[in-house]
Design an enzyme around this catalytic site. Structure first.
Site, PDB file in Angstrom:
ATOM      1  N   SER A 103     -25.842  99.913  72.792  1.00  0.00           N
ATOM      2  CA  SER A 103     -26.342 101.202  72.302  1.00  0.00           C
ATOM      3  C   SER A 103     -27.329 101.798  73.286  1.00  0.00           C
ATOM      4  CB  SER A 103     -27.039 100.951  70.969  1.00  0.00           C
ATOM      5  OG  SER A 103     -27.837 102.051  70.609  1.00  0.00           O
TER       6      SER A 103
ATOM      7  N   GLY B 149     -40.489 106.394  65.337  1.00  0.00           N
ATOM      8  CA  GLY B 149     -39.556 105.662  66.211  1.00  0.00           C
ATOM      9  C   GLY B 149     -38.530 106.548  66.900  1.00  0.00           C
ATOM     10  N   ASP B 150     -38.414 107.839  66.480  1.00  0.00           N
ATOM     11  CA  ASP B 150     -37.422 108.717  67.119  1.00  0.00           C
ATOM     12  C   ASP B 150     -37.889 109.148  68.508  1.00  0.00           C
ATOM     13  OD1 ASP B 150     -35.480 108.728  65.194  1.00  0.00           O
ATOM     14  OD2 ASP B 150     -36.033 110.667  64.316  1.00  0.00           O
TER      15      ASP B 150
ATOM     16  N   PHE C  56     -23.776 106.442  72.896  1.00  0.00           N
ATOM     17  CA  PHE C  56     -24.790 107.411  72.514  1.00  0.00           C
ATOM     18  C   PHE C  56     -24.597 107.672  71.004  1.00  0.00           C
ATOM     19  CE2 PHE C  56     -27.565 108.160  76.073  1.00  0.00           C
ATOM     20  CZ  PHE C  56     -27.016 107.221  76.920  1.00  0.00           C
ATOM     21  N   ASN C  57     -24.430 108.871  70.519  1.00  0.00           N
ATOM     22  CA  ASN C  57     -24.390 109.036  69.054  1.00  0.00           C
ATOM     23  C   ASN C  57     -22.972 109.335  68.570  1.00  0.00           C
ATOM     24  OD1 ASN C  57     -27.257 109.335  69.770  1.00  0.00           O
ATOM     25  ND2 ASN C  57     -27.520 109.883  67.633  1.00  0.00           N
TER      26      ASN C  57
ATOM     27  N   ARG D 115     -29.719 114.918  71.071  1.00  0.00           N
ATOM     28  CA  ARG D 115     -28.939 113.689  71.298  1.00  0.00           C
ATOM     29  C   ARG D 115     -27.609 114.040  71.937  1.00  0.00           C
ATOM     30  NH1 ARG D 115     -33.122 112.285  69.896  1.00  0.00           N
ATOM     31  NH2 ARG D 115     -33.775 110.730  68.376  1.00  0.00           N
TER      32      ARG D 115
ATOM     33  N   TYR E 190     -33.174  95.837  64.973  1.00  0.00           N
ATOM     34  CA  TYR E 190     -31.795  96.212  65.318  1.00  0.00           C
ATOM     35  C   TYR E 190     -31.691  96.451  66.823  1.00  0.00           C
ATOM     36  CZ  TYR E 190     -28.129  99.545  66.425  1.00  0.00           C
ATOM     37  OH  TYR E 190     -27.098 100.187  67.048  1.00  0.00           O
TER      38      TYR E 190
ATOM     39  N   ASP F 216     -13.270  90.836  59.767  1.00  0.00           N
ATOM     40  CA  ASP F 216     -14.306  91.668  59.159  1.00  0.00           C
ATOM     41  C   ASP F 216     -14.632  91.048  57.805  1.00  0.00           C
ATOM     42  OD1 ASP F 216     -15.673  93.903  57.829  1.00  0.00           O
ATOM     43  OD2 ASP F 216     -14.947  95.119  59.495  1.00  0.00           O
TER      44      ASP F 216
ATOM     45  N   LYS G 153     -29.434  94.391  70.012  1.00  0.00           N
ATOM     46  CA  LYS G 153     -28.575  94.956  71.064  1.00  0.00           C
ATOM     47  C   LYS G 153     -29.104  94.544  72.441  1.00  0.00           C
ATOM     48  CE  LYS G 153     -25.693  97.199  68.436  1.00  0.00           C
ATOM     49  NZ  LYS G 153     -24.380  96.598  68.214  1.00  0.00           N
TER      50      LYS G 153
HETATM   51  N1  UFG Z   1     -32.273 113.466  62.023  1.00  0.00           N
HETATM   52  C1  UFG Z   1     -32.705 114.446  61.134  1.00  0.00           C
HETATM   53  N2  UFG Z   1     -32.405 114.271  59.826  1.00  0.00           N
HETATM   54  C2  UFG Z   1     -31.729 113.189  59.344  1.00  0.00           C
HETATM   55  C3  UFG Z   1     -31.309 112.189  60.261  1.00  0.00           C
HETATM   56  C4  UFG Z   1     -31.623 112.363  61.598  1.00  0.00           C
HETATM   57  O1  UFG Z   1     -33.317 115.441  61.523  1.00  0.00           O
HETATM   58  O2  UFG Z   1     -31.491 113.095  58.127  1.00  0.00           O
HETATM   59  C5  UFG Z   1     -32.524 113.677  63.463  1.00  0.00           C
HETATM   60  C6  UFG Z   1     -33.282 112.580  64.135  1.00  0.00           C
HETATM   61  O3  UFG Z   1     -34.666 112.813  64.065  1.00  0.00           O
HETATM   62  C7  UFG Z   1     -32.728 112.661  65.563  1.00  0.00           C
HETATM   63  C8  UFG Z   1     -31.278 113.128  65.360  1.00  0.00           C
HETATM   64  O4  UFG Z   1     -31.258 113.721  64.080  1.00  0.00           O
HETATM   65  O5  UFG Z   1     -33.386 113.660  66.294  1.00  0.00           O
HETATM   66  C9  UFG Z   1     -30.263 111.999  65.404  1.00  0.00           C
HETATM   67  O6  UFG Z   1     -30.626 110.995  64.477  1.00  0.00           O
HETATM   68  P1  UFG Z   1     -29.599 109.854  64.011  1.00  0.00           P
HETATM   69  O7  UFG Z   1     -30.305 109.026  62.977  1.00  0.00           O
HETATM   70  O8  UFG Z   1     -28.301 110.446  63.652  1.00  0.00           O
HETATM   71  O9  UFG Z   1     -29.379 109.059  65.353  1.00  0.00           O
HETATM   72  P2  UFG Z   1     -30.433 108.298  66.258  1.00  0.00           P
HETATM   73  O10 UFG Z   1     -30.355 108.955  67.604  1.00  0.00           O
HETATM   74  O11 UFG Z   1     -31.749 108.152  65.653  1.00  0.00           O
HETATM   75  O12 UFG Z   1     -29.799 106.846  66.223  1.00  0.00           O
HETATM   76  C10 UFG Z   1     -28.665 106.559  66.948  1.00  0.00           C
HETATM   77  C11 UFG Z   1     -27.905 105.388  66.315  1.00  0.00           C
HETATM   78  C12 UFG Z   1     -28.698 104.123  66.409  1.00  0.00           C
HETATM   79  C13 UFG Z   1     -29.224 103.914  67.793  1.00  0.00           C
HETATM   80  C14 UFG Z   1     -29.966 105.139  68.240  1.00  0.00           C
HETATM   81  C15 UFG Z   1     -30.534 105.048  69.626  1.00  0.00           C
HETATM   82  O13 UFG Z   1     -27.628 105.658  64.970  1.00  0.00           O
HETATM   83  O14 UFG Z   1     -27.834 103.056  66.087  1.00  0.00           O
HETATM   84  O15 UFG Z   1     -29.087 106.250  68.224  1.00  0.00           O
HETATM   85  O16 UFG Z   1     -29.528 105.049  70.551  1.00  0.00           O
HETATM   86  F1  UFG Z   1     -30.061 102.857  67.824  1.00  0.00           F
END
Ligand code: UFG
Length: 352
Positions: free
Chosen positions: A138, A308-309, A192-193, A245, A163, A41, A167
């Site tokens: 991912s 992007g969400d 997943f998350n 999620r 990113y 690391d 992957k």
């Molecule tokens: N969200 C909020 N507020 C925040 C952060 C996130 O409402 O401050 C929401 C997002 O819109 C989403 C959910 O919470 O609906 C989860 O968001 P995260 O950012 O925690 O996770 P993501 O699903 O966007 O991203 C994760 C990983 C990425 C990966 C992605 C897709 O962190 O590495 O899943 O698999 F690319």
């Protein structure tokens, strides 16, 4: 060598990015199972203090089986040295940059680091005849799903950021290795998350700066470092309008790696597994569960959708259950409880 024999001191696993969030939890599980563990690391987004905490969890005897190398995976000389001095059975490859937003502004850094490191790693592995690799992929490779739950057969969709492309492309690179040389053994784990923390409260997620992900942000609100959670959109086509999620406890995820490691012994080919719980949880449900865990109603404000969400994703994890004998054990309450234990014991992470 039987499966039981593998779980002994002479099974040596190289863990790249072993000081990171998922890496460190996996190192704990490996040491507790009796593996010899080598961590490489560069500490660019992690802290060496993690390893002291790992030592508090597993104890001094197990720590004898851990070696640490501070280097970037692109440092071929260090990798050569590691492979010369150890007979490595399997590599678990976590190291990489992981911030979606940052990847949009720094595509060269993301492609160069994530893809460059992986190429150096597999080239060195080939030189030393180590052909077993588990890669941290991912659910991002599924993009915006047409159908839920997502199975490993669901189509990969074009990524929406560099990113995600790294992957996506590393999966294809590793698949190509198996096509060219069928004696390679590749496992692609699509996470997943991942959230939560080790139940000891000694290791957990320690994001630098403002957290990008939901649960680390919620945790900082709970501990008083931020005012309110920003909920990105409440007009999605979901039961409460917020994004859904499949959150998975990081300890379950770490155990998924050990299950994959045990399963892949003496087989060849390329196999993909989803690692999730199979359950979808909305943003508001997460805030509610975290509020219960920390004993305070956490404030939130609704903001516009984040570009992007996706609306919703969750996994079908039947394949991992059938082949690996692995299944997530923890639910969202457990994840929030353990995250809160870590965050309240370490409000500023490892550094302070
Ligand atoms: N969200 C909020 N507020 C925040 C952060 C996130 O409402 O401050 C929401 C997002 O819109 C989403 C959910 O919470 O609906 C989860 O968001 P995260 O950012 O925690 O996770 P993501 O699903 O966007 O991203 C994760 C990983 C990425 C990966 C992605 C897709 O962190 O590495 O899943 O698999 F690319």
């Amino acid at each position: 060598m039987s499966r039981t024999d593998r779980v002994s001191n002479d099974s040596c696993v190289l863990v790249t990015g072993g000081c990171g969030f998922i890496g460190s939890h996996t190192v704990v599980e490996l040491l507790e199972k009796g593996y010899e563990v080598l961590v490489i690391d560069d500490l660019s987004n992690s802290s060496k203090a993690v390893l002291e905490r790992v030592g508090q969890i597993v104890g001094p005897d197990a720590m004898q089986r851990l070696s640490f190398y501070r280097a970037n995976v692109n440092d071929r000389e260090t990798l050569d040295g590691i492979f010369t001095h150890h007979r490595i059975d399997t590599v678990i490859h976590f190291a990489g940059f992981k911030a979606v937003g940052e990847s949009v502004s720094k595509p060269i850094e993301y492609f160069s680091n994530n893809i460059g490191c992986t190429l150096t790693l597999v080239d060195v592995m080939r030189t030393y005849g180590c052909k077993n690799i588990i890669f941290s992929s991912s659910a991002t490779v599924y993009g915006d799903p047409d159908e839920l739950p997502l199975t490993e057969e669901s189509p990969k969709k074009p990524a929406t950021n560099p990113y995600g492309w790294t992957k996506w492309m590393i999966e294809e690179m590793l698949r190509s290795l198996v096509v060219a040389d069928p004696t390679w053994n590749v496992v692609l784990l699509r996470y997943f998350n991942p959230i939560g923390a080790h139940p000891s409260g000694l290791i957990g997620e320690d994001p630098k700066g403002i957290p990008n992900n939901l649960v680390p942000y919620v945790a900082q609100v709970a501990v008083g470092r931020r005012d309110a959670v920003h909920v990105y959109g409440d007009d999605y086509d979901t039961p409460d309008g917020t994004g859904v999620r499949d959150y998975i406890h990081v300890v379950d995820l770490a155990r998924g790696h050990v299950a994959a490691l045990e399963w892949m012994a003496h087989r060849c080919g390329c196999e993909v597994f989803n690692l999730g719980t199979g359950r979808g949880t909305s943003v508001l449900d997460v805030i509610k569960a975290y509020s219960a865990a920390c004993g305070t109603d956490l404030p939130y404000v609704v903001e516009p959708r984040r570009p992007g969400d996706v609306t919703a994703n969750w996994a079908d994890c039947t394949k991992a259950k059938e082949l690996l004998g692995w299944e997530a054990q923890y639910d969202i309450e457990d994840m929030c409880r353990d995250s809160w234990r870590w965050q309240s014991n370490n409000p500023y992470g490892y550094e302070r």
